[in-house]
Design an enzyme around this catalytic site. Structure first.
Site, PDB file in Angstrom:
ATOM      1  N   GLY A 170      32.586 -14.656  28.411  1.00 19.14           N
ATOM      2  CA  GLY A 170      32.953 -13.267  28.703  1.00 19.14           C
ATOM      3  C   GLY A 170      32.954 -13.019  30.197  1.00 19.14           C
ATOM      4  O   GLY A 170      33.130 -13.930  31.014  1.00 19.14           O
ATOM      5  N   GLY A 171      32.708 -11.774  30.577  1.00 18.69           N
ATOM      6  CA  GLY A 171      32.727 -11.405  31.993  1.00 18.69           C
ATOM      7  C   GLY A 171      31.695 -12.154  32.807  1.00 18.69           C
ATOM      8  O   GLY A 171      31.781 -12.201  34.039  1.00 18.69           O
ATOM      9  N   GLY A 405      59.629 -26.176  55.215  1.00 18.77           N
ATOM     10  CA  GLY A 405      58.513 -25.228  55.130  1.00 18.77           C
ATOM     11  C   GLY A 405      57.197 -25.941  54.921  1.00 18.77           C
ATOM     12  O   GLY A 405      56.144 -25.485  55.395  1.00 18.77           O
ATOM     13  N   ALA A 406      57.239 -27.050  54.207  1.00 24.10           N
ATOM     14  CA  ALA A 406      55.993 -27.773  53.939  1.00 24.10           C
ATOM     15  C   ALA A 406      55.441 -28.396  55.221  1.00 24.10           C
ATOM     16  O   ALA A 406      54.235 -28.490  55.410  1.00 24.10           O
ATOM     17  CB  ALA A 406      56.214 -28.832  52.877  1.00 24.10           C
TER      18      ALA A 406
HETATM   19  C1  HXC Z   1      21.025 -11.554  23.036  1.00 24.44           C
HETATM   20  C2  HXC Z   1      21.343 -13.739  22.512  1.00 24.44           C
HETATM   21  C3  HXC Z   1      22.589 -13.740  23.165  1.00 24.44           C
HETATM   22  C4  HXC Z   1      23.016 -12.528  23.766  1.00 24.44           C
HETATM   23  C5  HXC Z   1      22.251 -15.697  22.389  1.00 24.44           C
HETATM   24  N1  HXC Z   1      21.186 -14.970  22.045  1.00 24.44           N
HETATM   25  N2  HXC Z   1      23.141 -14.962  23.075  1.00 24.44           N
HETATM   26  N3  HXC Z   1      20.572 -12.651  22.451  1.00 24.44           N
HETATM   27  N4  HXC Z   1      22.199 -11.466  23.661  1.00 24.44           N
HETATM   28  N5  HXC Z   1      24.172 -12.438  24.409  1.00 24.44           N
HETATM   29  C6  HXC Z   1      20.026 -15.413  21.320  1.00 24.44           C
HETATM   30  C7  HXC Z   1      20.345 -15.726  19.870  1.00 24.44           C
HETATM   31  O1  HXC Z   1      20.285 -14.552  19.118  1.00 24.44           O
HETATM   32  C8  HXC Z   1      19.215 -16.683  19.541  1.00 24.44           C
HETATM   33  O2  HXC Z   1      18.046 -15.928  19.324  1.00 24.44           O
HETATM   34  C9  HXC Z   1      19.025 -17.463  20.817  1.00 24.44           C
HETATM   35  O3  HXC Z   1      19.598 -16.648  21.850  1.00 24.44           O
HETATM   36  C10 HXC Z   1      19.742 -18.770  20.809  1.00 24.44           C
HETATM   37  O4  HXC Z   1      21.069 -18.563  20.372  1.00 24.44           O
HETATM   38  P1  HXC Z   1      21.731 -19.440  19.221  1.00 24.44           P
HETATM   39  O5  HXC Z   1      22.906 -18.673  18.725  1.00 24.44           O
HETATM   40  O6  HXC Z   1      20.700 -19.816  18.202  1.00 24.44           O
HETATM   41  O7  HXC Z   1      22.167 -20.720  20.015  1.00 24.44           O
HETATM   42  P2  HXC Z   1      23.461 -21.581  19.858  1.00 24.44           P
HETATM   43  O8  HXC Z   1      23.711 -21.889  18.416  1.00 24.44           O
HETATM   44  O9  HXC Z   1      23.300 -22.713  20.801  1.00 24.44           O
HETATM   45  O10 HXC Z   1      24.661 -20.643  20.339  1.00 24.44           O
HETATM   46  C11 HXC Z   1      24.730 -20.212  21.680  1.00 24.44           C
HETATM   47  C12 HXC Z   1      25.844 -19.138  21.855  1.00 24.44           C
HETATM   48  C13 HXC Z   1      25.634 -18.023  20.803  1.00 24.44           C
HETATM   49  C14 HXC Z   1      27.206 -19.815  21.696  1.00 24.44           C
HETATM   50  C15 HXC Z   1      25.728 -18.647  23.289  1.00 24.44           C
HETATM   51  O11 HXC Z   1      24.277 -17.592  20.857  1.00 24.44           O
HETATM   52  C16 HXC Z   1      26.518 -16.866  21.071  1.00 24.44           C
HETATM   53  O12 HXC Z   1      27.679 -16.878  20.731  1.00 24.44           O
HETATM   54  N6  HXC Z   1      25.934 -15.800  21.662  1.00 24.44           N
HETATM   55  C17 HXC Z   1      26.664 -14.596  21.931  1.00 24.44           C
HETATM   56  C18 HXC Z   1      27.615 -14.820  23.091  1.00 24.44           C
HETATM   57  C19 HXC Z   1      28.288 -13.570  23.502  1.00 24.44           C
HETATM   58  O13 HXC Z   1      29.177 -13.079  22.826  1.00 24.44           O
HETATM   59  N7  HXC Z   1      27.776 -12.938  24.558  1.00 24.44           N
HETATM   60  C20 HXC Z   1      28.287 -11.768  25.106  1.00 24.44           C
HETATM   61  C21 HXC Z   1      29.432 -12.209  26.028  1.00 24.44           C
HETATM   62  S1  HXC Z   1      30.196 -10.855  26.762  1.00 24.44           S
HETATM   63  P3  HXC Z   1      16.955 -16.371  18.225  1.00 24.44           P
HETATM   64  O14 HXC Z   1      15.882 -15.355  18.378  1.00 24.44           O
HETATM   65  O15 HXC Z   1      17.662 -16.324  16.934  1.00 24.44           O
HETATM   66  O16 HXC Z   1      16.564 -17.760  18.612  1.00 24.44           O
HETATM   67  C22 HXC Z   1      29.396 -10.715  28.155  1.00 24.44           C
HETATM   68  C23 HXC Z   1      29.869  -9.568  28.905  1.00 24.44           C
HETATM   69  C24 HXC Z   1      29.537  -9.694  30.335  1.00 24.44           C
HETATM   70  O17 HXC Z   1      28.555 -11.450  28.511  1.00 24.44           O
HETATM   71  C25 HXC Z   1      30.398  -8.734  31.055  1.00 24.44           C
HETATM   72  C26 HXC Z   1      30.151  -8.777  32.504  1.00 24.44           C
HETATM   73  C27 HXC Z   1      31.125  -7.911  33.202  1.00 24.44           C
END
Ligand code: HXC
Length: 515
Positions: A170-171, A405-406
Site C-alpha cells: 500500500g502507501g 541529442g544523445a
Molecule cells: C495490524 C497486522 C497488520 C496490519 C499484519 N498484522 N498486518 N495488524 N495491522 N496492517 C498482524 C496480523 O494480524 C498477525 O497478528 C500478525 O501481524 C502477523 O500477520 P500474519 O498475517 O499472521 O502474517 P503473514 O501470514 O506472514 O502475512 C503477512 C501480511 C498479512 C501479508 C503482511 O498480515 C497482511 O496482508 N496484512 C495486511 C496488509 C495490509 O493490507 N496492510 C495495510 C496496507 S495499506 P496475530 O496477532 O494474528 O499474530 C497501508 C496504507 C498506508 O499500509 C498508507 C500510507 C499513505
C-alpha cells in the site's frame, strides 16, 4: 509498581527484548528472516547500538488494542556506527503485530529522522511490516504522512537507505521510494501498492506476491529498487558497502579510501577494446573496471535499463560516480528507462558531492512509437536537466559514437562538462554517417546509376568529415584526444584539478524538472 525500581526496569526490558515471543521469533526465523534486533546487530559496528524509545507504547483503544501489548510499538529505533560513522536506524519488528505502523511507531521513526537531519547523519530503515496498523485507522495514516514529509526534507541533505526485508504494501511503499536507495531481500522482500487479491478482484489478473512485487520485479522490471540480496545478512552488508561511498551529509565530501592504486597507471588492455567495425558491440564495463581502482565498482540498478551503466567507484581512493552507455544492450541507445536511471543517479551524485565521470558511446535515442508515446521527450529532458544543474566536477570521456541529442545529453561540453576527453575512435556528429548520407545526398543517391555504391561513398565522405574527434576538438568541444591506455591518468589529473571546483546556479526556490 511496588517492586524494586531496578527489578521493574529489568522485567520491562526483558519483555521488550523478547519482542513478539518465542513462537513468533521462531516463525520469523523459519521464514528465513532475522529479527529486528538481530538485523541491527549485523548492520552496526559491534556494541555501538544505542536504543531510543524502547519503552514507547501505543495509546490506541480501538478494536481491543487497549488490551494488546505491543513491545516498543513494533519498531526498534536508535543510533549506532558503521565503520565508525554515526548512523540513525529503525528496524521494524514483524514478530510484534506484524511490524504494523501505528501512531507511536511512526513517531519513533520521525524522531530518528529529526535527529539525523539535525546532526547530519545517514538514515537507514529496515522494513518488515504489514503496513498501516489497521485498528488505529487515521492515526496510522497520519504517521505515514509525517514520515514521508521528513523523507522529503532529508532528501539531498543526508543519505537515506531502505532495506525491504518483508512485506511493504500500500502507501507504505512510498517512504522507501522517497529515499536514495532501496535494497530488497530475495524471496522475502515484497513491495506493491495493491496486492494480488485486489488486483484479481479489479482486473482479473492472477499474480503471486513474489511475481508482483518481489526483488526481481522491482529491480529488473520497474526500476523501483536498486539492489537485491540473497538474504538478510547480505543485504545488511550491502548497506555498509554502499555507505562507504557516501558522505554523512551534503556538506561533507565522500570518505577517501586508503587503498591507493597508482593514479597514473597505464592500461594496455584498452588499446584494442573498441572493435574496428563501428557497428560491433563491446562491453563498456571492461573499460570502467580497467580504469577505476581494482574491485571498487558498485554497480547500481544492474538488470534494469542495462543500456545505461551507473555505479560508484574509486579512482586513487577518491569516490566517483560512473555513468556509461552500454553498446552491448540496445546498441547503447538512450531510451525512457535509461534516461530516468541516469538522471536520478546524476542528481544523487550532485547532492552528495560525488564527481561524475561519463563514458560515451551512443548512436542516439531509441526510435519507435512506444518511446515517443511513452514520453521520451520528457524523460530524456531529465538527463539534460540533471547534468546541466549539477555543480560537482564533471568529466566526460567520448569512446566512440556521440551522435546528436544523445551526444549533448551525455554531459557534453556545452551542457556543462568541466573536462572532455576523447579517444581517437570518437565520432561526434549530428547522426550516424549512413543516416546523414541518406538525408543530405538523397537526390544524388536517387539519381545515381548505382545508388548503393553512391550511398556508401557519401556515407564514407561524411564519416571522414565528421565521424572523428578532430572537428569537435578544433572547436574546443573536446579538451584532449588521448591514448586509450592513458585514460586513467588523464581522468585522475582532471579530477585533481577540479577538486576545489566551486560553481553556483542562479538563486531559486527550485527548478521545474520535467518529471
Ligand atoms: C495490524 C497486522 C497488520 C496490519 C499484519 N498484522 N498486518 N495488524 N495491522 N496492517 C498482524 C496480523 O494480524 C498477525 O497478528 C500478525 O501481524 C502477523 O500477520 P500474519 O498475517 O499472521 O502474517 P503473514 O501470514 O506472514 O502475512 C503477512 C501480511 C498479512 C501479508 C503482511 O498480515 C497482511 O496482508 N496484512 C495486511 C496488509 C495490509 O493490507 N496492510 C495495510 C496496507 S495499506 P496475530 O496477532 O494474528 O499474530 C497501508 C496504507 C498506508 O499500509 C498508507 C500510507 C499513505
Amino acid at each position: 509498581m511496588n517492586q524494586d525500581p531496578s527489578e521493574e526496569l529489568k522485567r520491562r526490558q526483558k519483555t521488550i527484548e523478547e519482542m513478539g515471543g518465542s513462537v513468533r521469533v521462531k516463525k520469523q526465523h523459519q521464514a528465513g528472516k532475522l529479527t529486528a534486533r538481530e538485523r541491527l546487530a549485523v548492520l552496526l559496528d559491534e556494541g555501538t547500538f544505542e536504543e531510543i524509545g524502547a519503552h514507547v507504547r501505543h495509546r490506541s483503544t480501538f478494536f481491543g488494542l487497549d488490551k494488546q501489548d505491543i513491545p516498543s510499538d513494533a519498531v526498534v529505533t536508535g543510533t549506532g556506527r558503521i565503520d565508525g560513522r554515526v548512523v540513525y536506524v529503525y528496524s521494524q519488528d514483524f514478530t510484534v503485530a506484524g511490524g504494523s505502523l501505528g501512531e507511536m511507531h511512526a513517531q519513533k521513526i520521525q524522531r530518528i529522522q529529526d535527529l539525523a537531519l539535525k546532526t547530519g547523519n545517514p538514515i537507514i530503515g529496515l522494513n518488515d511490516s504489514g503496513g498501516a496498523r489497521i485498528q488505529e485507522g487515521v492515526d496510522a495514516l497520519a504517521g505515514y504522512g509525517e514520515i514521508f514529509k521528513r523523507n522529503t526534507w532529508a532528501s539531498g541533505v543526508v543519505p537515506q537507505i531502505t532495506v525491504i526485508m518483508g512485506p511493504s504494501a500500500g502507501g507504505a511503499v512510498y517512504s522507501p521510494s522517497l529515499t536514495d536507495f532501496i535494497i530488497m531481500v530475495r524471496g522475502t522482500g515484497q513491495m506493491f501498492i495493491t496486492g494480488p487479491q485486489v488486483i484479481q478482484t479489479v482486473t482479473g489478473e492472477q499474480v503471486t506476491g513474489e511475481e508482483l512485487g518481489g526483488a526481481d520485479a522491482q529491480v529488473r522490471l520497474s526500476g523501483v529498487a536498486h539492489f537485491s540480496a540473497h538474504n538478510d545478512e547480505e543485504a545488511l552488508r550491502l548497506v555498509r558497502q554502499l555507505l562507504s561511498y557516501i558522505p554523512n551529509n551534503n556538506r561533507e565530501l565522500p570518505p577517501v579510501s586508503s587503498e591507493q592504486d597508482p593514479w597514473n597507471r597505464l592500461i594496455p588492455a584498452l588499446a584494442d577494446v573498441i572493435p574496428r567495425d563501428a557497428n560491433k558491440p563491446y562491453d563498456v564495463k571492461r573499460i570502467v573496471l580497467a580504469v577505476i581502482d581494482p574491485a571498487s565498482f558498485l554497480e547500481i540498478q544492474q538488470g534494469y535499463a542495462d543500456n545505461m551503466v551507473i555505479g560508484l567507484g574509486r579512482l586513487g581512493g577518491h569516490v566517483i560516480g560512473i555513468t556509461a552507455n552500454q553498446p552491448r544492450v540496445l546498441a547503447g541507445t538512450m531510451d525512457i528507462n535509461a534516461s530516468d536511471k541516469l538522471a536520478r543517479f546524476v542528481r544523487f551524485c550532485d547532492a552528495f558531492n560525488i564527481p561524475i565521470v561519463t563514458f560515451v558511446d551512443t548512436p542516439g535515442y531509441l526510435p519507435g512509437t512506444s518511446q515517443e508515446f511513452g514520453g521520451i521527450i520528457r524523460h530524456g529532458a531529465k538527463v539534460l536537466f540533471a547534468y546541466a544543474e549539477a555543480t560537482v566536477p564533471k568529466i566526460t570521456v567520448i569512446l566512440r559514437k556521440a551522435y546528436g541529442g544523445a551526444y549533448l545529453a551525455m554531459c557534453s561540453k556545452s551542457l556543462g562538462a568541466d573536462w572532455v576527453l576523447a579517444w581517437p575512435t570518437a565520432e561526434i556528429a549530428v547522426m550516424g554517417p549512413e543516416g546523414a548520407a541518406n538525408i543530405i545526398f538523397r537526390d544524388v543517391i536517387r539519381q545515381a546509376e548505382n545508388p548503393e555504391m553512391v550511398r556508401k561513398q557519401k556515407a564514407e565522405e561524411y564519416r571522414e568529415e565528421f565521424a572523428n574527434p578532430f572537428v569537435a576538438a578544433s572547436r574546443g568541444y573536446i579538451d584532449s584526444i588521448i591514448d586509450p591506455q592513458e585514460t586513467r591518468l588523464h581522468i585522475a589529473r582532471a579530477l585533481m584539478t577540479l577538486m576545489n571546483k566551486r560553481d553556483s546556479r542562479p538563486h531559486k526556490k527550485h527548478g521545474n524538472m520535467p518529471l
